[in-house]
Scaffold this active site. Structure first.
Site, PDB file in Angstrom:
ATOM      1  N   ASP A 100       9.226   2.483   1.336  1.00 12.67           N
ATOM      2  CA  ASP A 100       8.095   3.246   1.852  1.00 12.67           C
ATOM      3  C   ASP A 100       8.021   3.019   3.354  1.00 12.67           C
ATOM      4  O   ASP A 100       7.545   1.992   3.820  1.00 12.67           O
ATOM      5  CB  ASP A 100       6.805   2.801   1.152  1.00 12.67           C
ATOM      6  CG  ASP A 100       5.574   3.559   1.661  1.00 12.67           C
ATOM      7  OD1 ASP A 100       5.649   4.150   2.757  1.00 12.67           O
ATOM      8  OD2 ASP A 100       4.544   3.534   0.966  1.00 12.67           O
ATOM      9  N   LYS A 127       2.894  10.031   8.078  1.00  7.17           N
ATOM     10  CA  LYS A 127       2.265   9.574   9.323  1.00  7.17           C
ATOM     11  C   LYS A 127       2.882  10.148  10.597  1.00  7.17           C
ATOM     12  O   LYS A 127       2.601  11.282  10.951  1.00  7.17           O
ATOM     13  CB  LYS A 127       2.253   8.042   9.341  1.00  7.17           C
ATOM     14  CG  LYS A 127       1.239   7.463   8.326  1.00  7.17           C
ATOM     15  CD  LYS A 127       0.963   6.017   8.618  1.00  7.17           C
ATOM     16  CE  LYS A 127       0.029   5.345   7.626  1.00  7.17           C
ATOM     17  NZ  LYS A 127      -1.387   5.597   7.852  1.00  7.17           N
ATOM     18  N   PHE A 185       0.847  -1.201   0.000  1.00  5.08           N
ATOM     19  CA  PHE A 185       0.000   0.000   0.000  1.00  5.08           C
ATOM     20  C   PHE A 185       0.874   1.240   0.000  1.00  5.08           C
ATOM     21  O   PHE A 185       1.762   1.384   0.838  1.00  5.08           O
ATOM     22  CB  PHE A 185      -0.935   0.028   1.216  1.00  5.08           C
ATOM     23  CG  PHE A 185      -1.917   1.167   1.155  1.00  5.08           C
ATOM     24  CD1 PHE A 185      -3.093   1.049   0.436  1.00  5.08           C
ATOM     25  CD2 PHE A 185      -1.644   2.378   1.779  1.00  5.08           C
ATOM     26  CE1 PHE A 185      -3.986   2.122   0.339  1.00  5.08           C
ATOM     27  CE2 PHE A 185      -2.530   3.451   1.692  1.00  5.08           C
ATOM     28  CZ  PHE A 185      -3.709   3.312   0.974  1.00  5.08           C
TER      29      PHE A 185
HETATM   30  N1  PMP Z   1       2.361   4.258   2.405  1.00  5.62           N
HETATM   31  C1  PMP Z   1       2.054   3.464   3.436  1.00  5.62           C
HETATM   32  C2  PMP Z   1       2.976   2.327   3.772  1.00  5.62           C
HETATM   33  C3  PMP Z   1       0.899   3.679   4.184  1.00  5.62           C
HETATM   34  O1  PMP Z   1       0.589   2.868   5.200  1.00  5.62           O
HETATM   35  C4  PMP Z   1       0.063   4.763   3.841  1.00  5.62           C
HETATM   36  C5  PMP Z   1      -1.205   5.082   4.618  1.00  5.62           C
HETATM   37  N2  PMP Z   1      -1.822   4.043   5.253  1.00  5.62           N
HETATM   38  C6  PMP Z   1       0.421   5.571   2.757  1.00  5.62           C
HETATM   39  C7  PMP Z   1       1.588   5.291   2.062  1.00  5.62           C
HETATM   40  C8  PMP Z   1      -0.422   6.730   2.326  1.00  5.62           C
HETATM   41  O2  PMP Z   1      -0.290   7.778   3.229  1.00  5.62           O
HETATM   42  P1  PMP Z   1      -1.322   8.992   3.197  1.00  5.62           P
HETATM   43  O3  PMP Z   1      -2.645   8.474   3.641  1.00  5.62           O
HETATM   44  O4  PMP Z   1      -0.717  10.001   4.148  1.00  5.62           O
HETATM   45  O5  PMP Z   1      -1.366   9.503   1.800  1.00  5.62           O
END
Ligand code: PMP
Length: 391
Positions: free
Chosen positions: A216, A245, A131
């Site tokens: 990521d 985050k 994700f």
């Molecule tokens: N990458 C990862 C690994 C995530 O867990 C998330 C959000 N759950 C995101 C990207 C996307 O982040 P955002 O909601 O701040 O766009």
């Protein structure tokens, strides 16, 4: 306006999240309070965001001081917090590089997507079930066909390989590969931990083919797993790391760090964000980093994570097949799709947790959680497991 927050939300906020579970009005430390005055210990942490919990005095002071001194400025100007934060992130990584600031995880990954195109190659390899966000580029990187299907066509050219499988990665990486993008632990897909050595193998494969390795760390970064960056546990040296985050202490802040040669791939005029790296969010982030250091919260993440893991294992409950994850990013794996019902029962007992998958309860509390709060959660989990019926 009359009516509960939940009902007003339902008739005014776009229904992309479904109905809200509660209307929350205040928070302090690891505790939040709903509109009826009930308290909950927040094991969701704003979905793995709130490393310092709610209303941490260091964040409150930093934000108050900064907004009273200098608020938003255009990125055509430098301000003390943005420079200090970029320097600090590079120091924590222990490597030279450059930081691009945005406002979210998706935006950080979009920046990585664009940066990878500047290698002159277009092929990107990411992981199945991974994700990376919901904007079109981040969605293209996300390895979840059901989330992608309503929005095709997505930007190319992204190949998804099974996560944690070195052979599959070796078969996919070639001299046309611009970037391999992986989560050190897959958060959304159920706190999935790859086999030891996976990231090292990814580094070797990408280096051998002149491709970038991007990690990521939006969910795993800034201490959640007990390290500043989860990849430091394995001593890997990625070219790119994305963050969001926990970084902003609850304020919107994303970052892409590009190391060494990758730091110069994006040049003037090639990327921008009006709010990205604004002084107030960067001041909050500096307070987060200072507090993690001064309150020894990396150690706390490791220690509390072990405490919860051992506590859940000691329940020896037939519905639990295992606990996985690192630090305070844990998944309780269930025998069957009971996680949603379990989260509901826990909520009734005053704990917020979430079904990352139908059979995985995700636990991602603030790093300032107390031992008593950790133990109380485990104590509530036992009877909740017994009460829950897999649906
Ligand atoms: N990458 C990862 C690994 C995530 O867990 C998330 C959000 N759950 C995101 C990207 C996307 O982040 P955002 O909601 O701040 O766009």
């Amino acid at each position: 306006m009359s009516g509960s927050l939940v009902s007003r939300f339902e008739t005014s906020v776009m229904n992309t999240y479904g109905s809200p579970q509660l209307g929350l009005v205040s928070g302090s430390g690891a505790t939040v309070v709903d509109e009826a005055g009930r308290s909950y210990v927040d094991f969701l942490g704003g979905i793995a965001v709130n490393l310092l919990g709610h209303a941490h005095p260091a964040v409150v002071a930093a934000v108050t001081e900064q907004i009273s001194t200098l608020g938003h400025v255009s990125n055509l100007f430098a301000s003390p917090p943005v420079v200090a934060l970029a320097e600090r992130l590079l120091a924590l990584a222990g490597r030279p590089g450059a930081v691009f600031f945005g406002n979210s995880g998706a935006e950080a990954n979009e920046a990585a997507f664009k940066l990878s195109r500047r290698t002159g190659r277009t092929k990107i390899i990411a992981a199945e079930a991974g994700f990376h966000g919901r904007t079109m580029g981040a969605l293209a990187l996300t390895g979840q066909p059901a989330k992608q299907a309503p929005f095709l066509p997505l930007p190319g050219e992204v190949v998804h390989v099974p996560y944690g499988d070195v052979q599959a990665l070796a078969a996919a990486v070639d001299d046309a590969t611009a970037m391999v993008l992986l989560e050190p632990i897959q958060g959304e897909s159920g706190v999935v931990v790859p086999p030891a050595g996976y990231l090292t193998a990814a580094r070797e494969l990408t280096s051998a083919h002149g491709a970038l390795l991007a990690l990521d760390e939006v969910q795993t970064g800034i201490g959640r797993t007990g390290y500043w960056f989860a990849h430091q546990a394995e001593g890997v040296r990625p070219d790119v790391v994305t963050l969001a985050k926990g970084l902003g202490g609850g304020l919107p802040l994303g970052a892409m760090i590009a190391f060494d040669d990758a730091a110069t791939l994006l040049g003037p005029g090639q990327h921008a964000s009006t709010f990205g790296g604004n002084p107030v969010c960067c001041a909050a982030a500096l307070a987060v980093l200072d507090t993690i250091e001064s309150e020894h919260l990396l150690d706390a993440a490791k220690r509390l994570g072990e405490r919860i893991r051992k506590g859940v294992e000691a329940l020896d409950h037939p519905l639990v097949t295992g606990v996985r994850g690192a630090g305070l990013l844990l998944g309780v794996v269930l025998r069957g799709p009971a996680a949603g019902a379990l989260a509901g029962l826990l909520r009734d007992k005053g704990f917020l947790a979430q079904a990352a998958q139908p059979d995985v309860l995700r636990i991602a509390p603030p790093l300032i959680l107390t031992d008593e709060q950790a133990d109380a959660f485990v104590a509530a989990l036992g009877p909740a497991l017994t009460a829950v019926q897999p649906s």
